[in-house]
Scaffold this active site. Structure first.
Site, PDB file in Angstrom:
ATOM      1  N   CYS A  28       2.264 115.157 -13.429  1.00  0.00           N
ATOM      2  CA  CYS A  28       1.504 116.066 -12.654  1.00  0.00           C
ATOM      3  C   CYS A  28      -0.027 115.542 -12.695  1.00  0.00           C
ATOM      4  CB  CYS A  28       1.050 117.411 -13.599  1.00  0.00           C
ATOM      5  SG  CYS A  28       2.574 118.126 -14.193  1.00  0.00           S
TER       6      CYS A  28
ATOM      7  N   CYS B  62      -1.879 113.842  -9.778  1.00  0.00           N
ATOM      8  CA  CYS B  62      -2.364 114.723  -8.624  1.00  0.00           C
ATOM      9  C   CYS B  62      -3.654 115.424  -9.099  1.00  0.00           C
ATOM     10  CB  CYS B  62      -1.630 115.423  -7.853  1.00  0.00           C
ATOM     11  SG  CYS B  62      -0.709 114.206  -6.831  1.00  0.00           S
ATOM     12  N   HIS B  63      -3.487 115.954 -10.423  1.00  0.00           N
ATOM     13  CA  HIS B  63      -4.702 117.130 -10.802  1.00  0.00           C
ATOM     14  C   HIS B  63      -5.244 116.336 -11.647  1.00  0.00           C
ATOM     15  CE1 HIS B  63      -2.240 119.993  -8.703  1.00  0.00           C
ATOM     16  NE2 HIS B  63      -1.133 119.510  -9.030  1.00  0.00           N
TER      17      HIS B  63
ATOM     18  N   MET C 218       2.332 119.259  -2.761  1.00  0.00           N
ATOM     19  CA  MET C 218       3.117 119.379  -4.112  1.00  0.00           C
ATOM     20  C   MET C 218       4.510 119.330  -4.164  1.00  0.00           C
ATOM     21  SD  MET C 218       2.616 120.991  -7.279  1.00  0.00           S
ATOM     22  CE  MET C 218       3.821 121.856  -8.338  1.00  0.00           C
TER      23      MET C 218
ATOM     24  N   HIS D 281      -7.676 106.556  -2.096  1.00  0.00           N
ATOM     25  CA  HIS D 281      -6.327 106.525  -2.679  1.00  0.00           C
ATOM     26  C   HIS D 281      -5.567 105.226  -2.610  1.00  0.00           C
ATOM     27  CE1 HIS D 281      -2.628 108.638  -4.126  1.00  0.00           C
ATOM     28  NE2 HIS D 281      -1.993 108.382  -3.060  1.00  0.00           N
TER      29      HIS D 281
ATOM     30  N   HIS E 104      -2.316 109.234   4.495  1.00  0.00           N
ATOM     31  CA  HIS E 104      -1.754 108.549   3.310  1.00  0.00           C
ATOM     32  C   HIS E 104      -0.673 107.388   3.725  1.00  0.00           C
ATOM     33  CE1 HIS E 104       1.321 107.643  -0.020  1.00  0.00           C
ATOM     34  NE2 HIS E 104       0.310 108.380  -0.620  1.00  0.00           N
TER      35      HIS E 104
HETATM   36 FE1  DHE Z   1       1.692 106.501  -5.003  1.00  0.00          FE
HETATM   37  C1  DHE Z   1       0.890 103.454  -3.923  1.00  0.00           C
HETATM   38  C2  DHE Z   1      -1.458 107.160  -6.692  1.00  0.00           C
HETATM   39  C3  DHE Z   1       2.528 109.862  -5.869  1.00  0.00           C
HETATM   40  C4  DHE Z   1       5.132 106.133  -4.499  1.00  0.00           C
HETATM   41  N1  DHE Z   1      -0.072 105.520  -5.268  1.00  0.00           N
HETATM   42  C5  DHE Z   1      -0.064 104.305  -4.635  1.00  0.00           C
HETATM   43  C6  DHE Z   1      -1.307 103.819  -5.095  1.00  0.00           C
HETATM   44  C7  DHE Z   1      -1.864 104.725  -5.736  1.00  0.00           C
HETATM   45  C8  DHE Z   1      -0.847 105.897  -5.816  1.00  0.00           C
HETATM   46  C9  DHE Z   1      -3.296 104.751  -6.069  1.00  0.00           C
HETATM   47  C10 DHE Z   1      -1.925 102.461  -4.469  1.00  0.00           C
HETATM   48  C11 DHE Z   1      -1.569 101.369  -5.472  1.00  0.00           C
HETATM   49  C12 DHE Z   1      -1.967  99.843  -5.158  1.00  0.00           C
HETATM   50  O1  DHE Z   1      -1.870  99.810  -3.658  1.00  0.00           O
HETATM   51  O2  DHE Z   1      -2.655  99.388  -5.697  1.00  0.00           O
HETATM   52  N2  DHE Z   1       0.847 108.221  -6.097  1.00  0.00           N
HETATM   53  C13 DHE Z   1      -0.466 108.116  -6.579  1.00  0.00           C
HETATM   54  C14 DHE Z   1      -0.685 109.260  -7.116  1.00  0.00           C
HETATM   55  O3  DHE Z   1      -1.642 109.574  -7.803  1.00  0.00           O
HETATM   56  C15 DHE Z   1       0.281 110.460  -6.740  1.00  0.00           C
HETATM   57  C16 DHE Z   1      -0.404 111.367  -5.611  1.00  0.00           C
HETATM   58  C17 DHE Z   1       0.729 111.336  -7.853  1.00  0.00           C
HETATM   59  C18 DHE Z   1       1.222 110.461  -9.229  1.00  0.00           C
HETATM   60  O4  DHE Z   1       1.404 111.090  -9.886  1.00  0.00           O
HETATM   61  O5  DHE Z   1       1.451 109.224  -9.146  1.00  0.00           O
HETATM   62  C19 DHE Z   1       1.211 109.353  -6.397  1.00  0.00           C
HETATM   63  N3  DHE Z   1       3.398 107.900  -5.123  1.00  0.00           N
HETATM   64  C20 DHE Z   1       3.647 109.262  -5.537  1.00  0.00           C
HETATM   65  C21 DHE Z   1       4.937 109.402  -5.320  1.00  0.00           C
HETATM   66  O6  DHE Z   1       5.190 110.777  -5.703  1.00  0.00           O
HETATM   67  C22 DHE Z   1       5.966 108.602  -4.642  1.00  0.00           C
HETATM   68  C23 DHE Z   1       6.362 108.861  -3.412  1.00  0.00           C
HETATM   69  C24 DHE Z   1       7.058 108.214  -5.793  1.00  0.00           C
HETATM   70  C25 DHE Z   1       6.605 108.021  -7.260  1.00  0.00           C
HETATM   71  O7  DHE Z   1       6.499 106.757  -7.554  1.00  0.00           O
HETATM   72  O8  DHE Z   1       6.401 108.887  -7.917  1.00  0.00           O
HETATM   73  C26 DHE Z   1       4.898 107.328  -4.826  1.00  0.00           C
HETATM   74  N4  DHE Z   1       2.807 105.020  -4.418  1.00  0.00           N
HETATM   75  C27 DHE Z   1       4.246 105.107  -4.108  1.00  0.00           C
HETATM   76  C28 DHE Z   1       4.609 103.645  -3.686  1.00  0.00           C
HETATM   77  C29 DHE Z   1       3.311 103.024  -3.435  1.00  0.00           C
HETATM   78  C30 DHE Z   1       2.424 103.837  -3.783  1.00  0.00           C
HETATM   79  C31 DHE Z   1       6.081 103.453  -3.397  1.00  0.00           C
HETATM   80  C32 DHE Z   1       3.293 101.617  -3.005  1.00  0.00           C
HETATM   81  C33 DHE Z   1       3.031 101.508  -1.746  1.00  0.00           C
HETATM   82  C34 DHE Z   1       3.094  99.959  -0.934  1.00  0.00           C
HETATM   83  O9  DHE Z   1       4.021  99.840  -0.243  1.00  0.00           O
HETATM   84  O10 DHE Z   1       2.174  99.379  -1.465  1.00  0.00           O
END
Ligand code: DHE
Length: 544
Positions: free
Chosen positions: A51, A54-55, A92, A335, A377
């Site tokens: 959680c 996001c929160h 969510m 983000h 996103h």
């Molecule tokens: Fe991500 C990238 C934050 C949820 C899969 N995610 C990122 C980045 C951030 C971030 C800051 C960029 C990093 C960078 O480029 O340096 N993500 C967050 C959150 O805060 C959030 C909303 C909730 C959390 O608790 O993390 C969140 N993210 C998710 C998911 O639910 C995803 C789909 C699956 C998982 O891993 O939980 C997910 N995020 C990804 C992926 C990337 C990503 C695969 C990289 C994408 C890329 O091609 O560079």
């Protein structure tokens, strides 16, 4: 269990309530429901893992709303539990329906978020150094690859709930190794040379994997924070010197800080807190989390996005003892983002503000801020040439079914730069990632967080040359949601993760980018909840 229809009504009503400022609600709040002994520790861990992203660790909100007692107690346990089990249309996840949280855990979390949030411990250099583990020192590592595979065509694939990263051979589709990493690795990034893969777990554990080893495996790891999402290395080589892979940097959600590390060993070198004032109201923020990080190709700089203050830092790493930094006022809550095709402009989504912020990294200045749609996103985004508008980039949206296409060439297409020039209709909101390749005719987009299980499983492909033509959309697999794309080194295959239940089946499906025909399915039982996939060659060259 609240039925879906009732939940929809409830969601509408709550939408109103959700926006009612806490002080306007009924004065006397019911007390927080009790937690049995031992439940608190379990709830804290689940909150951290699922959680906090996001929160917020302190529950002040960001991509998701704040969850402080004044609001949560007014909503009551059954309603909160319904949200946790069924998710919402706005991003969510349906934790219960996905089987990630049991019914008892959903109930526990509904009660837990009605209590005051505990403040987790800070982490200083002494604790970080205790977590540092140099498994194989640089002088004991191979001096050339110990296998004859094309390691530049390896994929680092996040196996989210297994706490591993799979190294898969892009040519043979064989799993070369599964490496134990941090929990729910978020992203992987390549070293400048491509030889090393750096992964960052949600739990803040960073792992360095050597692809030249006979069986690629980790050579160093460190846990400099308890919640993190980003990592990169130093990639500059030029008139200011050769810094390639000398340093690495980790961005933490908690404690809110960046850590600079020795690039070849992950030894922590310097900690810089991200705590400061918000760019607009100038209020102190106790928990400004570090979101995306990219490494400039023009200067010895990292571009570091601070979510809650809305500031973009350009950190000059050439002299850590006399650190220079530019702080650019962007937008809240920064983000994910990526480069334009020239690697001069960095575009990052401030998804809660429905905006994209553009930084001219060569000049070290804010270039533009524009509205793209409801909760953009982009991941790292996608660059291509539009038949009418020239060089463009595109981003899907969490809050609506569209890819916003915007101009990225202020020099030759000034009238189209940094504004939506097209809107490509997808199957619905919940779009997380988009991908293309300079050699490809196509742009791929997912719907991974759409509320409808049938749409979550589908991807759409748009033709660059005929953007007005309806996209081709199809279901990738029955096993789970289709999420995240990555090309192979040759740029003629697209790999898609099928993110199934943690105790269910998942797989990776490989398509021929020209024919859109399926070429392979990697459904080895070791492929558990795959999400991000990073091809070494494309990640080194920032090809997307
Ligand atoms: Fe991500 C990238 C934050 C949820 C899969 N995610 C990122 C980045 C951030 C971030 C800051 C960029 C990093 C960078 O480029 O340096 N993500 C967050 C959150 O805060 C959030 C909303 C909730 C959390 O608790 O993390 C969140 N993210 C998710 C998911 O639910 C995803 C789909 C699956 C998982 O891993 O939980 C997910 N995020 C990804 C992926 C990337 C990503 C695969 C990289 C994408 C890329 O091609 O560079």
């Amino acid at each position: 269990m609240v039925s879906r229809a009732k939940l929809a009504l409830l969601t509408l009503a709550l939408g109103a309530l959700w926006n009612v400022p806490a002080q306007a609600q009924a004065p006397a709040l019911p007390p927080a429901p009790p937690l049995a002994p031992g439940e608190l520790e379990n709830a804290k861990q689940i909150y951290f893992d699922r959680c906090a992203g996001c929160h917020g660790v302190l529950r002040k909100g960001a991509t998701g709303p704040q969850l402080l007692p004044a609001k949560t107690r007014a909503l009551t346990t059954p309603v909160l539990k319904a949200f946790i089990v069924n998710g919402t249309g706005g991003g969510m996840p349906d934790w219960g329906r996905q089987g990630i949280l049991t019914d008892a855990e959903s109930d526990l979390m509904a009660r837990y978020i009605q209590h005051d949030p505990p403040t987790p411990p800070e982490l200083g250099m002494a604790e970080m150094k205790k977590s540092w583990n140099l498994i194989i020192p640089p002088d004991k590592r191979p001096t050339k690859p110990e296998h004859d595979r094309d390691w530049q065509d390896f994929f680092a694939v996040t196996l989210r709930d297994a706490g591993q990263v799979a190294i898969i051979d892009g040519k043979t589709k064989e799993i070369v190794n599964t490496v134990k990493t941090g929990f729910a690795v978020h992203i992987s990034r390549s070293s400048f040379s491509g030889r090393y893969v750096y992964t960052i777990g949600r739990d803040g554990r960073a792992t360095m994997i050597d692809l030249w080893m006979k069986v690629p495996d980790k050579v160093a790891e460190v846990k400099p924070c308890s919640d993190a999402r980003s990592i990169d290395t130093s990639k500059y080589k030029g008139k200011h010197g050769d810094f390639t892979d000398k340093l690495a940097v980790i961005g933490c959600y908690w404690p809110p800080q960046i850590i600079v590390l020795e690039g070849n060993t992950l030894e922590p070198l310097k900690v810089i807190s991200s705590r400061s004032m918000t760019y607009d109201t100038m209020e102190y923020h106790p928990e400004p989390r570090v979101a995306s990080i990219v490494a400039s190709h023009f200067k010895p700089e990292w571009v570091i996005n601070i979510k809650e203050t809305g500031l973009i830092w350009l950190v000059d790493y050439s002299d850590l003892k006399n650190l220079k930094m530019t702080q650019i006022q962007g937008e809240k809550f920064l983000h994910d983002g990526g480069w334009d095709a020239t690697k001069r402009y960095f575009m990052v989504a401030a998804n809660m503000a429905n905006k994209v912020v553009v930084i001219d990294v060569e000049k070290g200045k804010l270039e533009a801020i524009f509205e793209s749609g409801i909760k953009p996103h982009p991941g790292r985004g996608a660059n291509w040439i539009d038949p009418k508008f020239g060089p463009v980039n595109g981003t899907p949206h969490l809050g609506e079914g569209k890819v916003a296409v915007y101009g990225t060439d202020p020099a030759k297409h000034k009238e189209h730069a940094w504004k939506n020039v097209r809107e490509l209709k997808t199957l619905g909101g919940g779009g997380l990632f988009i991908k293309t390749h300079p050699k490809s005719k196509n742009v791929w987009v997912d719907h991974a967080l759409n509320g409808d299980p049938a749409i979550q499983k589908q991807v759409c492909v748009f033709e660059k040359a005929n953007p007005e033509k309806d996209p081709k959309c199809w279901k990738v697999s029955d096993k789970g949601r289709a999420v995240h794309f990555e090309y192979n080194k040759a740029g003629d295959e697209v790999w898609i993760s099928v993110w199934g239940k943690k105790d269910g089946k998942s797989e990776i499906v490989v398509y021929d980018d020209k024919t859109l025909q399926e070429k392979a399915r990697i459904d080895d039982p070791r492929i558990i909840t795959p999400t991000g996939k990073f091809n070494v060659y494309n990640t080194v060259k920032d090809i997307y």
